[in-house]
Scaffold this active site. Structure first.
Site, PDB file in Angstrom:
ATOM      1  N   ARG A 275      57.719  73.416 204.105  1.00 38.33           N
ATOM      2  CA  ARG A 275      57.347  74.657 203.420  1.00 38.33           C
ATOM      3  C   ARG A 275      55.855  74.930 203.607  1.00 38.33           C
ATOM      4  NH1 ARG A 275      59.040  78.417 199.904  1.00 38.33           N
ATOM      5  NH2 ARG A 275      57.727  79.054 198.148  1.00 38.33           N
ATOM      6  N   GLY A 346      58.387  72.572 192.867  1.00 43.06           N
ATOM      7  CA  GLY A 346      58.180  73.805 192.124  1.00 43.06           C
ATOM      8  C   GLY A 346      59.483  74.330 191.544  1.00 43.06           C
ATOM      9  N   GLU A 370      71.199  48.417 179.503  1.00 42.07           N
ATOM     10  CA  GLU A 370      70.985  46.969 179.633  1.00 42.07           C
ATOM     11  C   GLU A 370      69.667  46.514 179.005  1.00 42.07           C
ATOM     12  OE1 GLU A 370      72.199  45.050 183.258  1.00 42.07           O
ATOM     13  OE2 GLU A 370      73.700  46.602 183.631  1.00 42.07           O
TER      14      GLU A 370
END
Length: 390
Positions: A275, A346, A370
């Site tokens: 991106r 985002g 646990e």
């Protein structure tokens, strides 16, 4: 710019056999688990067919003795297999860890006759196990459990309710801790109970924020009759057996946590590399690069911590403190790393179109199961400073 994409985890493995095993697991993950993980989790589908495949491949038996169908692998190797499975789908990775936990009592404390009768099917016969310690009013204070087993000759009758049972209602066998004596830890005994025992009824699965494909349910024991041959260990030894199992189980949770964290980091790396903003890849921005560096450092530190504890276990040395440290650190790290992964994506990170939000929801449960991380801090402090004064 160099490639910003995810790099394969470089594993330090003790043998060529272990390297082949990891390669087998990665191939199985790519073919059978990853392609359907998001869709099946969203639908709440429990992948029983995957567990049958894992059993047939020997992956449900890795840390147990070869004479009973186990893989004879050290914990150092077994935990790295868990990490690979959890990175693909936590329902599978955690499920293998729970199954291993359910087999621990019989493998470690059963008689040779009991082991020969039950372990081969449990380890490699396609069966799936569950571990029954917690109750509606006995979670962190497990020694206060109320489920009771009463003896009548060579048979025990179990009455009570267990809670928060992973694989509740779908398991073929349950390792059950029940009270056979007085109050406190010394009055508890372990039993191996068939999943289809008359009087054993699962409640509807809990509605959870994550791990929707893994059923978690209460189990009601209404006059469940169990032959004494299915009692594991001595009467009153059950709580010690349970704690021994949990030490090893906590390492399994730690490995699963690092698997999820690694998957979240890989997702963030791929997103940032692909991106662009302000004319360059997001992975070029220093603020985001520093977040990635911190995430990767936490993952490497967590992996080193759980492996160090595993090597102590493999050497026959005490490892309880280190197991609690590993469970504490790795699950806290997973929560931080997965939250940061959502932030790095985002708005996309907040949508179900990307797996980051699922990783964050799943990481949360690992801080609870646990032994909560508050309990882990108590365990570590007890090793450092002794028991608390009353």
């Amino acid at each position: 710019m160099t490639d910003h994409g995810p790099q394969p985890v470089e594993r330090q493995l003790p043998t060529e056999e272990a390297r082949d095993l990891i390669a087998l697991v990665r191939d199985l993950v790519q073919r059978e688990i990853e392609p359907r993980a998001a869709e099946e989790e969203d639908a709440g589908h429990f992948p029983r067919e995957v567990f049958r495949l894992l059993s047939a491949s020997g992956l449900l038996a890795l840390p147990y003795a070869e004479e009973f169908g186990g893989g004879d692998q050290p914990y150092e190797v077994y935990l790295q297999v868990l990490e690979e499975l959890a990175a693909a789908r936590l329902t599978v990775g955690l499920g293998v860890s729970v199954h291993t936990l359910a087999c621990h009592a019989l493998a470690g404390y059963g008689t040779k006759e009991q082991q020969a009768a039950h372990l081969p099917a449990m380890l490699g016969g396609g069966l799936l196990g569950a571990y029954c310690l917690s109750e509606p009013a006995a979670g962190s204070d497990a020694a206060s459990l109320r489920t009771r087993a009463t003896r009548d000759g060579d048979t025990w009758t179990i009455e009570g309710t267990k809670a928060w049972i992973t694989h509740g209602g779908v398991a073929d066998f349950y390792t059950v801790l029940a009270r056979t004596g007085g109050e406190g830890a010394h009055g508890i005994t372990a039993f191996l109970v068939p999943g289809d025992a008359p009087g054993l009824t699962p409640a509807p699965p809990e509605r959870k924020m994550g791990m929707k494909g893994s059923p978690t349910a209460q189990l009601h024991f209404d006059g469940v009759r169990v032959p004494d041959f299915r009692r594991i260990g001595d009467e009153g030894q059950g709580f010690a057996i349970a704690l021994s199992a949990l030490d090893s189980g906590r390492l399994g949770i730690a490995a699963c946590a690092i698997g999820i964290a690694q998957a979240a980091l890989d997702e963030a790396l791929a997103f940032l590399a692909g991106r662009r903003q302000f004319g360059r890849p997001l992975a070029d921005f220093q603020g985001l690069r520093f977040m990635l560096a911190d995430m990767a450092t936490q993952i490497e530190a967590g992996r080193a911590l759980y492996l160090a504890a595993a090597r102590l276990r493999d050497a026959g040395l005490p490892f309880s403190k280190q197991a609690a440290m590993a469970k504490l650190f790795c699950t806290d790290a997973a929560m931080k790393v997965t939250t940061d992964a959502v932030q790095l994506l985002g708005g996309y990170g907040y949508t179900a179109d990307f797996p980051a939000e699922r990783y964050m929801r799943e990481a949360k449960v690992l801080q609870i199961v646990e032994g909560t991380n508050q309990i882990q801090r108590m365990v570590v402090a007890r090793h450092l400073a002794g028991p608390e004064s009353r």
